[in-house]
Every structure is written in structure tokens, then in C-alpha cells.
Design a protein around this motif. Sequence first.
Motif, PDB file in Angstrom:
ATOM      1  N   PRO A 136      47.483  38.476  30.879  1.00 27.36           N
ATOM      2  CA  PRO A 136      47.020  39.452  31.875  1.00 27.36           C
ATOM      3  C   PRO A 136      45.743  40.118  31.376  1.00 27.36           C
ATOM      4  CG  PRO A 136      49.356  39.752  31.371  1.00 27.36           C
ATOM      5  CD  PRO A 136      48.825  38.782  30.364  1.00 27.36           C
ATOM      6  N   PHE A 137      44.920  40.599  32.303  1.00 29.09           N
ATOM      7  CA  PHE A 137      43.615  41.120  31.903  1.00 29.09           C
ATOM      8  C   PHE A 137      43.738  42.293  30.941  1.00 29.09           C
ATOM      9  CE2 PHE A 137      44.415  44.470  34.905  1.00 29.09           C
ATOM     10  CZ  PHE A 137      43.601  45.514  34.511  1.00 29.09           C
ATOM     11  N   TYR A 138      44.847  43.066  31.032  1.00 31.29           N
ATOM     12  CA  TYR A 138      45.008  44.226  30.163  1.00 31.29           C
ATOM     13  C   TYR A 138      45.508  43.834  28.770  1.00 31.29           C
ATOM     14  CZ  TYR A 138      49.710  43.534  32.080  1.00 31.29           C
ATOM     15  OH  TYR A 138      50.900  42.978  32.490  1.00 31.29           O
ATOM     16  N   ALA A 139      45.778  42.559  28.547  1.00 31.03           N
ATOM     17  CA  ALA A 139      46.276  42.106  27.248  1.00 31.03           C
ATOM     18  C   ALA A 139      45.290  41.151  26.583  1.00 31.03           C
ATOM     19  CB  ALA A 139      47.633  41.421  27.414  1.00 31.03           C
ATOM     20  N   THR A 140      44.029  41.234  26.968  1.00 28.91           N
ATOM     21  CA  THR A 140      43.027  40.327  26.423  1.00 28.91           C
ATOM     22  C   THR A 140      42.135  41.049  25.418  1.00 28.91           C
ATOM     23  OG1 THR A 140      41.512  40.827  28.249  1.00 28.91           O
ATOM     24  CG2 THR A 140      42.970  38.927  28.508  1.00 28.91           C
ATOM     25  N   VAL A 141      41.517  40.284  24.549  1.00 32.75           N
ATOM     26  CA  VAL A 141      40.545  40.798  23.583  1.00 32.75           C
ATOM     27  C   VAL A 141      39.163  40.388  24.087  1.00 32.75           C
ATOM     28  CG1 VAL A 141      39.750  40.741  21.196  1.00 32.75           C
ATOM     29  CG2 VAL A 141      42.202  40.610  21.703  1.00 32.75           C
ATOM     30  N   GLU A 142      38.383  41.365  24.510  1.00 30.19           N
ATOM     31  CA  GLU A 142      37.128  41.061  25.204  1.00 30.19           C
ATOM     32  C   GLU A 142      36.156  40.266  24.340  1.00 30.19           C
ATOM     33  OE1 GLU A 142      35.482  43.922  28.130  1.00 30.19           O
ATOM     34  OE2 GLU A 142      36.927  45.313  27.263  1.00 30.19           O
ATOM     35  N   VAL A 143      36.093  40.568  23.054  1.00 29.55           N
ATOM     36  CA  VAL A 143      35.163  39.837  22.190  1.00 29.55           C
ATOM     37  C   VAL A 143      35.511  38.353  22.159  1.00 29.55           C
ATOM     38  CG1 VAL A 143      34.257  39.628  19.858  1.00 29.55           C
ATOM     39  CG2 VAL A 143      34.769  41.880  20.774  1.00 29.55           C
ATOM     40  N   LEU A 144      36.801  38.048  22.063  1.00 27.37           N
ATOM     41  CA  LEU A 144      37.222  36.648  22.058  1.00 27.37           C
ATOM     42  C   LEU A 144      36.999  36.009  23.424  1.00 27.37           C
ATOM     43  CD1 LEU A 144      40.528  36.862  19.971  1.00 27.37           C
ATOM     44  CD2 LEU A 144      38.228  36.265  19.207  1.00 27.37           C
ATOM     45  N   GLU A 145      37.196  36.788  24.489  1.00 26.98           N
ATOM     46  CA  GLU A 145      36.905  36.276  25.830  1.00 26.98           C
ATOM     47  C   GLU A 145      35.433  35.920  25.964  1.00 26.98           C
ATOM     48  OE1 GLU A 145      38.230  38.801  29.021  1.00 26.98           O
ATOM     49  OE2 GLU A 145      39.915  37.459  29.332  1.00 26.98           O
ATOM     50  N   HIS A 146      34.567  36.786  25.461  1.00 29.03           N
ATOM     51  CA  HIS A 146      33.132  36.508  25.524  1.00 29.03           C
ATOM     52  C   HIS A 146      32.810  35.200  24.813  1.00 29.03           C
ATOM     53  CE1 HIS A 146      32.436  41.143  25.887  1.00 29.03           C
ATOM     54  NE2 HIS A 146      32.892  40.608  26.996  1.00 29.03           N
ATOM     55  N   LYS A 147      33.392  35.010  23.646  1.00 27.72           N
ATOM     56  CA  LYS A 147      33.132  33.786  22.881  1.00 27.72           C
ATOM     57  C   LYS A 147      33.581  32.552  23.665  1.00 27.72           C
ATOM     58  CE  LYS A 147      34.048  31.665  18.347  1.00 27.72           C
ATOM     59  NZ  LYS A 147      34.645  30.409  18.819  1.00 27.72           N
ATOM     60  N   GLY A 148      34.790  32.610  24.234  1.00 24.83           N
ATOM     61  CA  GLY A 148      35.282  31.477  25.008  1.00 24.83           C
ATOM     62  C   GLY A 148      34.450  31.214  26.245  1.00 24.83           C
ATOM     63  N   ASN A 149      34.016  32.276  26.918  1.00 21.59           N
ATOM     64  CA  ASN A 149      33.198  32.113  28.121  1.00 21.59           C
ATOM     65  C   ASN A 149      31.832  31.526  27.797  1.00 21.59           C
ATOM     66  OD1 ASN A 149      35.181  33.143  29.852  1.00 21.59           O
ATOM     67  ND2 ASN A 149      34.526  35.250  29.498  1.00 21.59           N
ATOM     68  N   ILE A 150      31.277  31.914  26.657  1.00 21.87           N
ATOM     69  CA  ILE A 150      29.996  31.346  26.226  1.00 21.87           C
ATOM     70  C   ILE A 150      30.146  29.849  25.982  1.00 21.87           C
ATOM     71  CG2 ILE A 150      28.343  31.284  24.314  1.00 21.87           C
ATOM     72  CD1 ILE A 150      28.708  34.332  24.090  1.00 21.87           C
ATOM     73  N   GLU A 151      31.237  29.467  25.330  1.00 25.21           N
ATOM     74  CA  GLU A 151      31.458  28.053  25.018  1.00 25.21           C
ATOM     75  C   GLU A 151      31.675  27.219  26.280  1.00 25.21           C
ATOM     76  OE1 GLU A 151      33.574  28.726  20.638  1.00 25.21           O
ATOM     77  OE2 GLU A 151      34.793  28.422  22.430  1.00 25.21           O
ATOM     78  N   ARG A 152      32.261  27.834  27.316  1.00 25.78           N
ATOM     79  CA  ARG A 152      32.566  27.088  28.543  1.00 25.78           C
ATOM     80  C   ARG A 152      31.524  27.288  29.632  1.00 25.78           C
ATOM     81  NH1 ARG A 152      37.658  29.408  27.315  1.00 25.78           N
ATOM     82  NH2 ARG A 152      37.272  31.030  28.869  1.00 25.78           N
ATOM     83  N   PHE A 153      30.471  28.038  29.361  1.00 27.80           N
ATOM     84  CA  PHE A 153      29.522  28.406  30.416  1.00 27.80           C
ATOM     85  C   PHE A 153      28.859  27.176  31.014  1.00 27.80           C
ATOM     86  CE2 PHE A 153      25.320  30.046  31.876  1.00 27.80           C
ATOM     87  CZ  PHE A 153      25.802  30.905  32.844  1.00 27.80           C
ATOM     88  N   ASN A 154      28.808  27.150  32.342  1.00 27.26           N
ATOM     89  CA  ASN A 154      28.214  26.030  33.071  1.00 27.26           C
ATOM     90  C   ASN A 154      26.820  26.426  33.535  1.00 27.26           C
ATOM     91  OD1 ASN A 154      27.585  23.832  34.642  1.00 27.26           O
ATOM     92  ND2 ASN A 154      29.048  24.303  36.276  1.00 27.26           N
ATOM     93  N   VAL A 155      25.795  25.850  32.915  1.00 26.82           N
ATOM     94  CA  VAL A 155      24.417  26.212  33.261  1.00 26.82           C
ATOM     95  C   VAL A 155      24.018  25.683  34.628  1.00 26.82           C
ATOM     96  CG1 VAL A 155      23.648  26.348  30.870  1.00 26.82           C
ATOM     97  CG2 VAL A 155      23.504  24.174  32.072  1.00 26.82           C
TER      98      VAL A 155
END
Length: 554
Positions: free
Chosen positions: A352-371
Motif C-alpha cells: 500500500p502507498f502508506y507502507a512504501t519507502v519513497e527513496v527505494l520507489e524512486h530508484k525502481g521508477n528510474i530503472e523502469r522509466f520508459n523514455v
Amino acid sequence: MVPVQGSRQSPCFPQCVEWILQNQQEDGSWGHSAGPSGEVNKDILLSTLACVLALNIWNVGQDHIRRGLSFIGRNFSVAIDGQCAAPVGFNITFSGMLRLAIGMGLKFPVMETDIDSIFRLREVEFERDAGGTASARKAFMAYVSEGLGREQDWDHVMAYQRKNGSLFNSPSTTAASAIHSCNDRALDYLVSLTSKLGGPVPAIYPDKVYSQLCMVDTLEKMGISSDFACDIRDILDMTYSCWMQDEEEIMLDMATCAKAFRLLRMHGYDVSSEGMARFAERSSFDDSIHAYLNDTKPLLELYKSSQVHFLEEDFILENIGSWSAKLLKQQLSFNKISKSLMPEVEYALKYPFYATVEVLEHKGNIERFNVNGFQRLKSGYCGSGADKEILALAVNKFHYAQSVYQQELRYLESWVAEFRLDELKFARVIPLQSLLSAVVPLFPCELSDARIAWSQNAILTAVVDDLFDGGGSMEEMLNLVALFDKWDDHGEIGFCSSNVEIMFNAVYNTTKRIGAKAALVQKRCVIDHIAEQVPVFQPISFSPRLYLNFIVPF
């Protein structure tokens, strides 16, 4: 291709025809490329064929027509390539326009078998067993009406007309309705659109809110939203105004409504879940185009929005969360989710969004980002030229944040050595773990002082707790409590052991330093306030068991 009412020989929008004549690309196409290398896509083929038809209908630009037909012929393989991203209903709209062009006598430099392949794909589209209900199929067929022409039941289609006169906010579908049903409101929408934009028109209009919300969401997921705080505030203010006015651009589009609700609530805007009531039941999805297409993105947006509820009993959001989670799990189990979206769906369902670690989310989103951006129904590609810049900015900021955290860790280690906390053999002195506990809620780089203060407090709390949890004698515990009681006058008491001296000096001097930094920001002394928070214990009534979890607050 819309004629003037009462005269089929003149275009209703001559400025659009003129724009077509003035904006053909060197290769004979019209439109923009989606890929990083500028490769041809189905959007370009569709727009090029539409421009060729328009010029042929109004009997102008014969050289433009010839070059356009040549471009389509050279790239016809893209049209029948099932792996290429495509606008929704491409096989129907492209084949419908192709049939119209052939009926006009236009010759395409392609093999007859390739043209037959397009028409077979059209039949497959009509016959395929898609998702959703019969209502979902009707909505889909209305959505691709420009590819059906006279085959369409236009009286049925006009049931989807919006307040602004459009069909699904789609200029192409609305233009088809203006041609075949002579609907005045549809024509008014097109007149308004062309008066604002001139010759060229987008695949969807209006679409400003959704596009801007996608940008806000992307900036937040990539960890760079703080660099655009003013722009984001302006976008959300505008979105909130649209929400309060119940504008169709937001409220009738599932993905836009869900994304707007989530972002507005997360940023503190007062939006009621009543605005999401139209999606409270699963039928809202099952009867939609999205269900027919097994479109996961709007479903995921609904699920995310359901997580942002403040009341224990918010039945609207609870219902949305229940049925959307169930459908997402079904799509996962039947492999109906694209590989690019699957990690995001799995993550959302697991955390759930309230149980996430934003720094780790940022890292994962950067790795999966679709240009290459995101897909919107009427267009296979809706990215922006800034996608690569966003990725580069996010990577640089993430690396910078890592360097800041590493500097903070080195500072904490030097602070531990300075106050000799590492000499306390009974105590847990764990600067790395303490810093990590601070990074989770206080990840922005500019909160460095707060993270250090948090980490120091965590370390000192653990040290004092370990003393009272069996690491020290009764004499040491009573001595430490008395020292806290005296605070600035602690010299009157003295230290009964080196352990007590180390602990008190660390707490006392660190508190002074934090107070000095706070005074620079608050323009006042806060040391007395901090010292007052230290509990005053009476040695006579002191019990180590009672204060087993003693915490030094500051």
C-alpha cells in the motif's frame, strides 16, 4: 474532410487544408515520430493517410498526394506489424480509410496481398472475443466510428456526445459524426477547436488536465518534484478548480478522474470521495472501452486512488479498492498485463502507498522509466521531448542524494568517536541503521540537519535504553537521572563512572548543538524548551523496571 453545410464541394475548415499543404515532411508523411531514432509508427501512417484523403476530396495538392501514397507504400509493413504500438482501433480506422481511398481511385504502391492482410485484421478485430460487457463493445465501436463511416449507426453513436459537442473528446470521431449525421453541436465543437488551434488538431482535445497530471505524477515518482514545486502547485490548483466545477474532462475519464483525486488528496486539497462515486461499482469498468481492451492503466489508477482514504469507513473507496484489486490480480494470473506495466502492478498490490519507502520507489521508477512516454487511447504515443531530460535529472539527483547520505554517515561516525560512544561496550551504537531510519521519512536532501538530529537522537536513545536494560548498575542509573535533573548545573553532582560521563556529555553537548542550529532558523533560543522535556525523576521512587524503555527526548 468536413464540408460546408449545404455545399459538399467546399471544405468547412479551409485553414486545415492549407496547413496540410504547408506541413508535409520531406519523406512525404505528416505527423511526428515516437521512437528515439525517429522510426515510423502507426500514428504517422494514420495521420498521413487522413491527410492524403483530405487533399484528394478537395482536389488539391496532387504532388503532396503522390508523395504521401509513396510514403505509405514504403512503410506499409508497419501497419500489419502486430508488435508496433498502435492507437486504439487502428485496424478498423486505418482499414476504413484505406477502403475509402481505394474507392476514390487512389493507388497504393503495395502488393495486393498486403492490402488484403489489413482487411483481414479488420475482420479479426470485429470478431475477437474482447473483455467487458456488450455495453463495452458498443462503446468501443462508437469510439472508432471514423473507421466505420456509413456502416455505423450514428443515432446510437450520438448517445456518447459530451457537453462540449464532441464524441469522446476525439476530433476525428466528432468530424465523422459531423459528416454522416450533420450534428450541429459536433460542428460547433470542431469550429471552436480550429479557432483555438488553427490548422493542426490533436488526437484528443481537451486533454490538458490528463497530460499535466501525468507529468506531475512522473516528477513525483522519479523523485524530482521538489525542483518544480511552483509549476506543480499551479497545475494542481487548476485541476482542483476543474474538479470543483465537475468538468467532464476530468469526471468522465476513468484514468484522469482517479489520478486527479489521488494527487489532489496527497497534496492536501479538500476533495470528497463522492467525486469517485461513479466508479464505486465494477460495472463502471466492465461497461467501458477499457474493459473491452483489457486496459490495465485506468484500473491501476483506480486502485491507487482507493488507497488515499482518511475515514475508517469510506465505502466508495473501499468498494473501488476491492473490485479493482480483484481485477488486477485476475489480469496478472491470465498474463493480460504488458511486461512494462507488470512490475508496477505487482508492487502496488503488494505494498500500500502508506507502507512504501519513497527513496527505494524512486530508484525502481528510474530503472523502469520508459523514455518513449505513455499510451493514450487515440494515440499510440503520448510522450514529450522532455522524457530523456527527466530521466537524466532524476539519475543525477538520486546520485547526489546518495552522496549526501554518505557524508551524513561519515559525520555520524566521527560524532560517535568524538563523544567516545564506541567505548560503551554494553550499548548498541549503530549509526548506519539510525541514519536509514531517518532517510525513510526525511529523504529530501535539504533535510540533512533533521536527518542527523534524528539519527543522533536514535543512537542516544538506544544507548540510554541499554544502560537501563541491564547495561549499568543501580548507582549509574540514579546518577544519570540526577544529572538530567540538574542539566546545566550537573557539575554540582559529578559522575560516578566513565560510562555515565560519556553518556551525559553526549546527550548534553549534542542537545546544545542542535539547539544552536535551531536558533538560527527559529530566531530564538530553544535550549530551555528542550531541557524542560527531560523527565525529572526522584531517586527515592526510581525503579529501573519502571523506566525500562526510558527515552531522552529532544
